[in-house]
Design a protein around this motif. Structure first.
Motif, PDB file in Angstrom:
ATOM      1  N   ASP A 101       0.831  -1.205   0.000  1.00  0.00           N
ATOM      2  CA  ASP A 101       0.000   0.000   0.000  1.00  0.00           C
ATOM      3  C   ASP A 101       0.866   1.256   0.000  1.00  0.00           C
ATOM      4  N   GLN A 102       1.959   1.221   0.763  1.00  0.00           N
ATOM      5  CA  GLN A 102       2.896   2.348   0.778  1.00  0.00           C
ATOM      6  C   GLN A 102       3.489   2.564  -0.620  1.00  0.00           C
ATOM      7  N   ALA A 103       3.837   1.468  -1.302  1.00  0.00           N
ATOM      8  CA  ALA A 103       4.392   1.568  -2.653  1.00  0.00           C
ATOM      9  C   ALA A 103       3.385   2.190  -3.607  1.00  0.00           C
ATOM     10  N   LEU A 104       2.123   1.767  -3.524  1.00  0.00           N
ATOM     11  CA  LEU A 104       1.103   2.291  -4.424  1.00  0.00           C
ATOM     12  C   LEU A 104       0.767   3.745  -4.109  1.00  0.00           C
ATOM     13  N   ASP A 105       0.837   4.123  -2.842  1.00  0.00           N
ATOM     14  CA  ASP A 105       0.668   5.537  -2.486  1.00  0.00           C
ATOM     15  C   ASP A 105       1.768   6.377  -3.133  1.00  0.00           C
TER      16      ASP A 105
END
Length: 319
Positions: free
Chosen positions: A211-215
């Motif tokens: 999720d951090q990567a996609l943010d």
């Protein structure tokens, strides 16, 4: 685009080729593979190593001609031409070693070696090129490339079963890159970290990292790895039994891949979704979807992605 316009106005073909390379790099990062490929092809149509290598190095410190070969190999793989991409990747690596310019070689090892083998999930080749990149960068003082090499090597280790060592080194490589303010490729390394966390039994932590990567993808618009990040996230959800969320994730990844004309990303994701549908008793829907994308390919039939898709198609057809 402004740089390319100014270069064209100047009438200097060396500046035009350099601006074409710069625009190709940005478009690649945005996930606009067809447009990036067109710019890299124009660089390669102009580039003659003996005539242009030294001039390019004097102009910008590295050779965008051999670099264009490496980046374009990644574009070709994404667009669904894995055999052509493999030939071009090897050509870029051979030429970079022959030219003997360390920073240009580091650039080619990063993209023609590490990124390319990350894309096609060739962990042994990824480890070799990452180790070479890290050692060369350490010897030459290329701090940005050194952390990148460490992180790619760690990703390879985790994929080959050395998960704890891979996790530790991934964190070290990411920290090194942050220390030297290297921002590009970070979503892909976070994706590798999330996948390694899941392999270590930390599925929730892995999902949080993805999720951090996609943010970060949304923040920076660096979308060249977006489809794969969404696919890996869907795989983790499927492993946890969250089938509805996993299906949504696969469909999102396929949508991204289609928007980018990224046939290789689409095929890999479609194979994962087809497995899920097979488990849910939707075998015919799975077969039709997978057959459509598999039937598009004209090469690469001995690569893992196409072999996995073909094996699943055969099972679905038999059923």
């Amino acid at each position: 685009e402004e740089a390319l316009s100014l270069a064209q106005q100047s009438g200097d073909p060396l500046l035009v080729a350099l601006a074409e390379w710069q625009l190709g790099f940005v478009l690649f990062a945005l996930g606009e593979y067809i447009a990036a490929h067109a710019h890299f092809q124009r660089v390669l149509a102009f580039y003659e190593p003996e005539a242009h290598h030294r001039a390019f190095v004097n102009l910008r410190g590295s050779d965008p001609g051999v670099s264009a070969l490496a980046y374009d190999a990644c574009c070709l793989w994404c667009l669904g031409y894995p055999d052509q991409a493999d030939v071009q990747s090897q050509e870029a690596l051979d030429l970079a070693r022959e030219l003997g310019h360390a920073f240009s070689l580091s650039d080619v090892l990063c993209f023609g070696g590490c990124v390319f083998n990350q894309f096609r999930r060739d962990a042994p080749a990824l480890e070799r090129h990452a180790e070479e990149l890290a050692c060369l960068s350490q010897d030459m003082g290329f701090s940005s490339f050194e952390g990148t090499g460490v992180a790619y090597r760690a990703e390879a280790l985790s994929k080959m079963g050395q998960v704890q060592e891979g996790l530790a080194d991934l964190r070290a490589g990411i920290a090194s890159r942050e220390f030297h303010s290297v921002g590009c490729y970070t979503p892909s390394f976070l994706g590798a970290l999330g996948e390694a966390q899941a392999l270590a039994g930390e599925s929730q932590a892995g999902l949080a990292t993805l999720d951090q990567a996609l943010d970060l993808v949304e923040e920076t618009e660096e979308r060249y790895y977006e489809a794969e990040l969404r696919r890996v996230r869907a795989e983790l959800l499927r492993m946890q039994g969250e089938d509805a969320a996993a299906e949504d994730g696969y469909l999102e990844a396929i949508e991204v891949a289609r928007r980018q004309d990224a046939k290789s990303w689409e095929l890999r994701t479609a194979t994962g979704l087809a497995r899920l549908w097979q488990e849910q008793g939707k075998g015919e829907e799975a077969r039709q979807m997978l057959a459509e994308i598999y039937g598009w390919f004209t090469e690469g039939f001995d690569t893992p992605d196409l072999q996995e898709a073909k094996a699943l198609l055969d099972k679905l057809s038999s059923a």
